[in-house]
Design an enzyme around this catalytic site. Sequence first.
Site, PDB file in Angstrom:
ATOM      1  N   PHE A 121     121.327  33.775  85.360  1.00 52.01           N
ATOM      2  CA  PHE A 121     120.474  34.844  84.848  1.00 52.01           C
ATOM      3  C   PHE A 121     120.747  36.120  85.623  1.00 52.01           C
ATOM      4  O   PHE A 121     120.796  36.104  86.864  1.00 52.01           O
ATOM      5  CB  PHE A 121     118.996  34.476  84.995  1.00 52.01           C
ATOM      6  CG  PHE A 121     118.547  33.390  84.054  1.00 52.01           C
ATOM      7  CD1 PHE A 121     117.715  33.679  82.982  1.00 52.01           C
ATOM      8  CD2 PHE A 121     118.959  32.079  84.237  1.00 52.01           C
ATOM      9  CE1 PHE A 121     117.305  32.684  82.113  1.00 52.01           C
ATOM     10  CE2 PHE A 121     118.559  31.080  83.375  1.00 52.01           C
ATOM     11  CZ  PHE A 121     117.730  31.378  82.305  1.00 52.01           C
ATOM     12  N   VAL A 123     119.121  39.759  85.306  1.00 49.27           N
ATOM     13  CA  VAL A 123     118.157  40.637  84.643  1.00 49.27           C
ATOM     14  C   VAL A 123     117.871  41.850  85.519  1.00 49.27           C
ATOM     15  O   VAL A 123     117.782  41.737  86.746  1.00 49.27           O
ATOM     16  CB  VAL A 123     116.847  39.872  84.358  1.00 49.27           C
ATOM     17  CG1 VAL A 123     115.803  40.780  83.736  1.00 49.27           C
ATOM     18  CG2 VAL A 123     117.118  38.679  83.449  1.00 49.27           C
ATOM     19  N   TYR A 126     119.847  42.957  88.964  1.00 51.93           N
ATOM     20  CA  TYR A 126     120.709  41.826  89.304  1.00 51.93           C
ATOM     21  C   TYR A 126     122.006  41.864  88.506  1.00 51.93           C
ATOM     22  O   TYR A 126     123.056  41.431  88.978  1.00 51.93           O
ATOM     23  CB  TYR A 126     119.982  40.506  89.053  1.00 51.93           C
ATOM     24  CG  TYR A 126     118.997  40.129  90.143  1.00 51.93           C
ATOM     25  CD1 TYR A 126     119.380  39.282  91.177  1.00 51.93           C
ATOM     26  CD2 TYR A 126     117.700  40.623  90.139  1.00 51.93           C
ATOM     27  CE1 TYR A 126     118.490  38.924  92.185  1.00 51.93           C
ATOM     28  CE2 TYR A 126     116.799  40.283  91.138  1.00 51.93           C
ATOM     29  CZ  TYR A 126     117.200  39.433  92.155  1.00 51.93           C
ATOM     30  OH  TYR A 126     116.313  39.089  93.152  1.00 51.93           O
ATOM     31  N   ASP A 214     121.576  30.712  90.867  1.00 54.80           N
ATOM     32  CA  ASP A 214     121.118  32.085  91.043  1.00 54.80           C
ATOM     33  C   ASP A 214     122.338  32.988  91.049  1.00 54.80           C
ATOM     34  O   ASP A 214     123.423  32.592  91.506  1.00 54.80           O
ATOM     35  CB  ASP A 214     120.367  32.242  92.366  1.00 54.80           C
ATOM     36  CG  ASP A 214     118.946  31.709  92.303  1.00 54.80           C
ATOM     37  OD1 ASP A 214     118.508  31.302  91.207  1.00 54.80           O
ATOM     38  OD2 ASP A 214     118.277  31.701  93.359  1.00 54.80           O
ATOM     39  N   ALA A 237     119.656  25.716 103.016  1.00 57.11           N
ATOM     40  CA  ALA A 237     120.356  26.029 104.259  1.00 57.11           C
ATOM     41  C   ALA A 237     119.413  26.352 105.412  1.00 57.11           C
ATOM     42  O   ALA A 237     119.738  26.090 106.574  1.00 57.11           O
ATOM     43  CB  ALA A 237     121.318  27.199 104.020  1.00 57.11           C
ATOM     44  N   TRP A 238     118.248  26.902 105.120  1.00 57.87           N
ATOM     45  CA  TRP A 238     117.321  27.304 106.177  1.00 57.87           C
ATOM     46  C   TRP A 238     116.430  26.164 106.650  1.00 57.87           C
ATOM     47  O   TRP A 238     115.711  26.301 107.641  1.00 57.87           O
ATOM     48  CB  TRP A 238     116.455  28.475 105.714  1.00 57.87           C
ATOM     49  CG  TRP A 238     117.198  29.771 105.734  1.00 57.87           C
ATOM     50  CD1 TRP A 238     118.016  30.261 104.745  1.00 57.87           C
ATOM     51  CD2 TRP A 238     117.231  30.738 106.789  1.00 57.87           C
ATOM     52  NE1 TRP A 238     118.547  31.465 105.120  1.00 57.87           N
ATOM     53  CE2 TRP A 238     118.075  31.795 106.373  1.00 57.87           C
ATOM     54  CE3 TRP A 238     116.615  30.826 108.035  1.00 57.87           C
ATOM     55  CZ2 TRP A 238     118.327  32.905 107.156  1.00 57.87           C
ATOM     56  CZ3 TRP A 238     116.860  31.946 108.824  1.00 57.87           C
ATOM     57  CH2 TRP A 238     117.714  32.968 108.379  1.00 57.87           C
ATOM     58  N   GLU A 305     110.904  27.034  92.472  1.00 55.65           N
ATOM     59  CA  GLU A 305     111.456  26.173  93.527  1.00 55.65           C
ATOM     60  C   GLU A 305     110.441  25.129  93.982  1.00 55.65           C
ATOM     61  O   GLU A 305     110.801  23.990  94.295  1.00 55.65           O
ATOM     62  CB  GLU A 305     111.919  27.019  94.713  1.00 55.65           C
ATOM     63  CG  GLU A 305     112.636  26.221  95.796  1.00 55.65           C
ATOM     64  CD  GLU A 305     113.334  27.124  96.788  1.00 55.65           C
ATOM     65  OE1 GLU A 305     114.514  27.451  96.572  1.00 55.65           O
ATOM     66  OE2 GLU A 305     112.689  27.522  97.788  1.00 55.65           O
ATOM     67  N   GLU A 348     119.286  42.575  98.449  1.00 56.69           N
ATOM     68  CA  GLU A 348     118.770  43.944  98.358  1.00 56.69           C
ATOM     69  C   GLU A 348     117.513  43.919  97.497  1.00 56.69           C
ATOM     70  O   GLU A 348     117.454  44.503  96.425  1.00 56.69           O
ATOM     71  CB  GLU A 348     119.833  44.871  97.756  1.00 56.69           C
ATOM     72  CG  GLU A 348     121.129  44.926  98.570  1.00 56.69           C
ATOM     73  CD  GLU A 348     122.150  45.875  97.975  1.00 56.69           C
ATOM     74  OE1 GLU A 348     121.810  47.055  97.789  1.00 56.69           O
ATOM     75  OE2 GLU A 348     123.266  45.428  97.689  1.00 56.69           O
ATOM     76  N   ARG A 353     114.715  43.654  92.807  1.00 55.61           N
ATOM     77  CA  ARG A 353     113.485  43.137  92.229  1.00 55.61           C
ATOM     78  C   ARG A 353     112.648  44.195  91.521  1.00 55.61           C
ATOM     79  O   ARG A 353     111.525  43.946  91.119  1.00 55.61           O
ATOM     80  CB  ARG A 353     112.649  42.443  93.315  1.00 55.61           C
ATOM     81  CG  ARG A 353     113.257  41.104  93.708  1.00 55.61           C
ATOM     82  CD  ARG A 353     112.468  40.383  94.775  1.00 55.61           C
ATOM     83  NE  ARG A 353     112.999  39.046  94.984  1.00 55.61           N
ATOM     84  CZ  ARG A 353     112.590  38.192  95.933  1.00 55.61           C
ATOM     85  NH1 ARG A 353     111.615  38.568  96.757  1.00 55.61           N
ATOM     86  NH2 ARG A 353     113.122  36.992  96.057  1.00 55.61           N
TER      87      ARG A 353
END
Length: 356
Positions: A121, A123, A126, A214, A237-238, A305, A348, A353
């Site tokens: 996606f 939008v 992005y 994503d 990963a975090w 998520e 960014e 967003r």
Amino acid sequence: MLLKLKLPLMAPRWLSRVKYLVMKWKFILLFLTIFVINPELGLSFFRFMEGLLPMDMCHLPKGFKLKPGNHVDNYLDYWSRTDVQTCTKWKAPILWDGTFNPTHYDEMYKNQNVVIGLTVFAVGKYLDLYLETFLASADEHFMPGFSVIYYVFVDDLLKFERLNLRPSARSKVKSFQVKVHKRWQDISMSRMETISKLIEDHVRHEASHVFCFDVDQRFQGRFGTETLSESVAVLHAWYYRRPKFMYSYDHNPQSAAYLGTKGDFYYHAAVFGGTWQSVWNLTESCSRGILQDKQKNVEAVWHDESHLNKYFWLHKPTKVLSPEYCWDRKIGWRWDIHVVRMLWSVKEYDISRQTD
């Protein structure tokens, strides 16, 4: 005599478990102490030191076969990486560099003439910031040598058509226009419903497997047929080396995504996939959960998520990908990440967003 023979054999495993728990809690206490004393130093130190936290080990016996017959997954080498967890408690593999032979997977799936779908996606901002790079890197590294269909969702088809996209002969690109929501959270959550409908209308007629990504990331290395399975999740990963009490599960009992202290791993919604049937089940279930929350005027802590993590707790993935399949360089150096197959782009959010 039998008791005398058994006790020495049991001791090493029992002792190793105790040592593991002691070491784990020593690290946790050290992190908390340093973070309280100096928060700035504590954060950097935390990122480094959490990479030293031991992971659970794979306790499958050598020679264990995951699937009946001569399936290529039976040749995974769980014991080649003793520094990381290579299998789950429900006996699903966790893929790390060195545990698989990519040639074996490519040979098996070429005989099956598989076609893999990819959804993404892009939008608003992005589309401008990330889509072209994402698709170019996918064409180079995603399922190399196999037919791929890109299902691209954008809010501006004219702008998409003006992009300098040159897909290879093995790839097809199909674009779809989607509605723009006022909040980025609603954009994120609506994709589950959109993917579910896409699978019903298109994917099930055209591809055997589908992966959902994503757009604000790029492929860095092979993301190939070794990842194919019925249901595929990726370790965030975090979180992959953090203790479970630090996972960001939803803790609101009113939400359909509620997990509390349950769960197995913390999975990243930036990458998930499987057979089209399995991904349809996942997206349909998450979409229903999001709708139930809206009716109660509730929103899960991490939106889609959170619902994905609830789904994978109830319906265990049949293959789990290590963080090398979705890595963030901000974490810093980690000795267990030998190769980066997908890399987060620089975020960014103040630009991307914007929904106006």
